[in-house]
Design a protein around this motif. Sequence first.
Motif, PDB file in Angstrom:
ATOM      1  N   SER A  70       4.926  56.175 -35.993  1.00 37.87           N
ATOM      2  CA  SER A  70       5.395  55.097 -35.104  1.00 37.87           C
ATOM      3  C   SER A  70       4.686  53.775 -35.387  1.00 37.87           C
ATOM      4  CB  SER A  70       5.171  55.517 -33.651  1.00 37.87           C
ATOM      5  OG  SER A  70       3.796  55.616 -33.394  1.00 37.87           O
ATOM      6  N   LEU A  92       5.605  63.484 -32.880  1.00 35.35           N
ATOM      7  CA  LEU A  92       5.109  62.110 -33.010  1.00 35.35           C
ATOM      8  C   LEU A  92       3.639  62.089 -33.403  1.00 35.35           C
ATOM      9  CD1 LEU A  92       5.496  58.977 -32.300  1.00 35.35           C
ATOM     10  CD2 LEU A  92       4.545  59.584 -30.070  1.00 35.35           C
ATOM     11  N   SER A  94       0.467  60.150 -32.936  1.00 38.38           N
ATOM     12  CA  SER A  94      -0.169  59.119 -32.118  1.00 38.38           C
ATOM     13  C   SER A  94      -1.613  59.029 -32.591  1.00 38.38           C
ATOM     14  CB  SER A  94      -0.039  59.524 -30.647  1.00 38.38           C
ATOM     15  OG  SER A  94      -0.715  58.641 -29.801  1.00 38.38           O
ATOM     16  N   ASN A 110       0.017  52.989 -28.836  1.00 41.72           N
ATOM     17  CA  ASN A 110       0.389  54.395 -29.039  1.00 41.72           C
ATOM     18  C   ASN A 110       0.804  55.053 -27.724  1.00 41.72           C
ATOM     19  OD1 ASN A 110       0.291  55.275 -31.810  1.00 41.72           O
ATOM     20  ND2 ASN A 110      -1.894  54.838 -31.792  1.00 41.72           N
ATOM     21  N   GLU A 114       4.216  57.038 -26.787  1.00 43.03           N
ATOM     22  CA  GLU A 114       4.214  58.394 -26.195  1.00 43.03           C
ATOM     23  C   GLU A 114       5.080  58.411 -24.927  1.00 43.03           C
ATOM     24  OE1 GLU A 114       0.386  60.072 -25.450  1.00 43.03           O
ATOM     25  OE2 GLU A 114      -0.277  59.939 -27.538  1.00 43.03           O
ATOM     26  N   LEU A 117       8.781  58.186 -25.696  1.00 43.42           N
ATOM     27  CA  LEU A 117       9.295  59.482 -26.162  1.00 43.42           C
ATOM     28  C   LEU A 117       9.453  60.437 -24.983  1.00 43.42           C
ATOM     29  CD1 LEU A 117      10.116  61.505 -28.318  1.00 43.42           C
ATOM     30  CD2 LEU A 117       7.689  61.907 -28.804  1.00 43.42           C
ATOM     31  N   GLY A 118       8.446  60.441 -24.100  1.00 40.29           N
ATOM     32  CA  GLY A 118       8.511  61.336 -22.937  1.00 40.29           C
ATOM     33  C   GLY A 118       9.722  61.056 -22.059  1.00 40.29           C
ATOM     34  N   TRP A 124       9.567  66.845 -27.097  1.00 37.10           N
ATOM     35  CA  TRP A 124       8.517  66.163 -27.854  1.00 37.10           C
ATOM     36  C   TRP A 124       7.309  67.044 -28.074  1.00 37.10           C
ATOM     37  CZ3 TRP A 124       4.157  66.149 -24.866  1.00 37.10           C
ATOM     38  CH2 TRP A 124       4.344  66.194 -23.472  1.00 37.10           C
ATOM     39  N   THR A 125       6.620  66.748 -29.170  1.00 36.51           N
ATOM     40  CA  THR A 125       5.273  67.259 -29.423  1.00 36.51           C
ATOM     41  C   THR A 125       4.477  66.060 -29.903  1.00 36.51           C
ATOM     42  OG1 THR A 125       6.233  69.351 -30.181  1.00 36.51           O
ATOM     43  CG2 THR A 125       3.881  68.986 -30.647  1.00 36.51           C
ATOM     44  N   ILE A 126       3.303  65.851 -29.322  1.00 39.42           N
ATOM     45  CA  ILE A 126       2.513  64.672 -29.686  1.00 39.42           C
ATOM     46  C   ILE A 126       1.237  65.119 -30.395  1.00 39.42           C
ATOM     47  CG2 ILE A 126       1.186  62.731 -28.760  1.00 39.42           C
ATOM     48  CD1 ILE A 126       3.364  62.550 -26.551  1.00 39.42           C
ATOM     49  N   ARG A 128      -2.384  63.916 -31.784  1.00 40.23           N
ATOM     50  CA  ARG A 128      -3.360  62.833 -31.573  1.00 40.23           C
ATOM     51  C   ARG A 128      -4.559  63.066 -32.488  1.00 40.23           C
ATOM     52  NH1 ARG A 128      -2.949  63.468 -25.018  1.00 40.23           N
ATOM     53  NH2 ARG A 128      -1.175  62.061 -24.662  1.00 40.23           N
ATOM     54  N   ALA A 183       0.757  68.161 -26.186  1.00 45.66           N
ATOM     55  CA  ALA A 183       0.042  67.081 -26.886  1.00 45.66           C
ATOM     56  C   ALA A 183      -1.245  67.676 -27.436  1.00 45.66           C
ATOM     57  CB  ALA A 183      -0.254  65.935 -25.936  1.00 45.66           C
TER      58      ALA A 183
END
Length: 277
Positions: A70, A92, A94, A110, A114, A117-118, A124-126, A128, A183
């Motif tokens: 992103s 994503l 982040s 970031n 997030e 996207l949420g 979603w899977t984030i 970090r 996340a």
Amino acid sequence: MILVTGATGNIGTALLKELHAHGAGPLRGLTRDASRVTFPDGVQAVEGDFAEPASLKPALEGVRSMFLVSRLGPDADILEAARQAGVEHVVLVSSITVLTHPHLGPAGENLVVEELLGASGMAWTILRPTQFASNALMWAASVRGHETVRAPYAETALPTIHPADIASVARVALTEPGHRGRAYALTGPEPVSARGQTEAIAAVLGREVPFAEISREEAHAQMAAVFGAEAADAVLDVTGGDVNDELLRVRDTVAQVTGTPARPFRQWASENADAFR
Ligand SMILES: NC(=O)c1ccc[n+]([C@@H]2O[C@H](COP(=O)([O-])OP(=O)(O)OC[C@H]3O[C@@H](n4cnc5c(N)ncnc54)[C@H](OP(=O)(O)O)[C@@H]3O)[C@@H](O)[C@H]2O)c1
């Protein structure tokens, strides 16, 4: 169809290879210039530019899952283009700084992505991650030229992560159940300082690599000329000027998600030795 964006980058290159090796089905990699890429056999290279979300239409056609790097364009429009194209799940990248330094500009940006996207309606899977081992490539020209590596905060040891470990977590999240709505803070297996990284590079090269610590002011002047003053301050804070226990902490998330321990910096150095020769 899985679309990998940032497909020529540190994470994306490893991710396409890993998805291909695991027989993850039809794969597509996004790049701004398909004439420059060599993806694994059978992986489609599709051109598109985040700066122009409309240009992503061919890349998004038929895609159900997407790995997203992103902050390279208008993220709200990019996510909307993905949703409209029928993308169901976005993994994503982040940054751990959304947890450790949410007050800093890049971390705040970031967090906004997030949240977008949420709220997008897509699953979603984030991811970090902490600082990448591949950041050491900024020293490659100095090392090749037998010059001194110069870095601030020489002894601050962060649990630097191999980008291939981020890719491994992304591959699992994209292809296995149980990772939607999660996340993951991701680190390497051990703390390593700038001086320690230089020593690891020297060890794989089999020669001395001179290292000198520079002041924050000197580093800031160099970085600000490239990234701007605010970004330079943020980088300097999270690499030594304002670190905290959460940033220094080694986590076992890579092993938990992938079943394989995270790779140490010396492995990255060994795999990338040619860049320093
Ligand atoms: N480095 C760190 O320590 C760190 C820490 C935490 C998080 N992160 C995050 O990790 C991500 C970077 O991942 P990485 O290191 O794998 O990337 P990278 O090696 O820096 O490569 C960038 C990728 O983005 C693509 N790209 C750049 N501009 C684009 C545009 N306008 N449209 C479409 N694609 C574009 C490039 O593709 P083409 O040139 O082929 O078009 C390339 O594949 C960033 O989101 C960063 O915020 C980094």
